[in-house]
Write a protein that holds these residues in place. Sequence first.
Motif: not given
Length: 336
Positions: A121-130, A183-187, A241-249
């Motif tokens: 399963y892939v864990l997302l936080d609400a902040k993550n958007h495809l 951090s998420t996404p995290f498998v 092979d990192a799952i890229q998810s640039p984030t505005i903190w």
Amino acid sequence: MRGSSAGEGVPRVMQTDRSPRPLTFATITYRAEDTLQLLQARSMALYARGEDVASIIVVDNGAPAMSRRTRKRLLAAYGPLADRVRIVPRSALGADVASSGWMSQQVMKLAVHRLVTTPTYVLLDAKNHLIRPVAVDDFLAADGRARTGFQSYRDHPLLPRVQKVLEYLGLDPTTADRFPPTSTPFVMHTDVVAALIADVEASSGRPFTEEFVAADLTEFPLYSGWLLRRDGDFDGTYVDDAIQSPTIWGGGANRAGVERAIAEAKERDAPAFGVHRRALNRLDADTAAPLADFLTERGIVSGPAEFSALRRAFRWQYGSEILRARVAARVPSRRA
């Protein structure tokens, strides 16, 4: 737990068949993030292929619970994936994780495995958007190993959290010099989470939630560290092979920070993008303009006007949640 022979008899999780496997996506959310969760749902409707999604689990960790109107709107936002969505209360994960809060939210990311029927399963936080079309192979290698990156935590703000977990597991502190992300996404592999929880309970002699809180653990370092202790390396579970998810903190909630995250997402062809709730709360209209344009370009909002309306709704939710927390902190417990 240092002396435990964790994971004895538990096989490595590397899969030998190379057939694609549908994934479960799971998010733990609460009232301050209802608007962010809505944007996530829209992004999944746009960019997650139906054949790659077995289930979407949204755990409501809020008090009050998600309203019927909000649930209906959220389900509609998932579009063609709506029939695979389960919005469940935190109590659905078991009585031992029925309380709210930051620590329990971490526990829920592990306890949600009880509702997962897929190998991963892939864990997302609400902040993550495809932000582009994604498939199983964006998260898993062909042999079933999880995609992840490795980094040094030597100068990372989470170093104390990682080191605490390493000490708990009896691992060398230098392990933090090359460690998977926190951090998420995290498998996560479902059977690994189940084995981890069972081992912690057997070693500590108390329920997982109690031990997790008492030992002041952190979910992702615990998962990765336990795997390392069990297997001796990460090779059987992770591919570098990192799952890229640039984030505005929150600390980057300025125009330069917004533009930098967007540029990084485009340059890396990132599958996901993140906007932390503190950042969205701090952005003013001018600073938020590039973000509105980016989300419009990716089809997640219809335009700057809708983004502004959603941001206003979010700030009301965020402010209400802070107020509830302050009131709760001032009200003495009624327990005897």
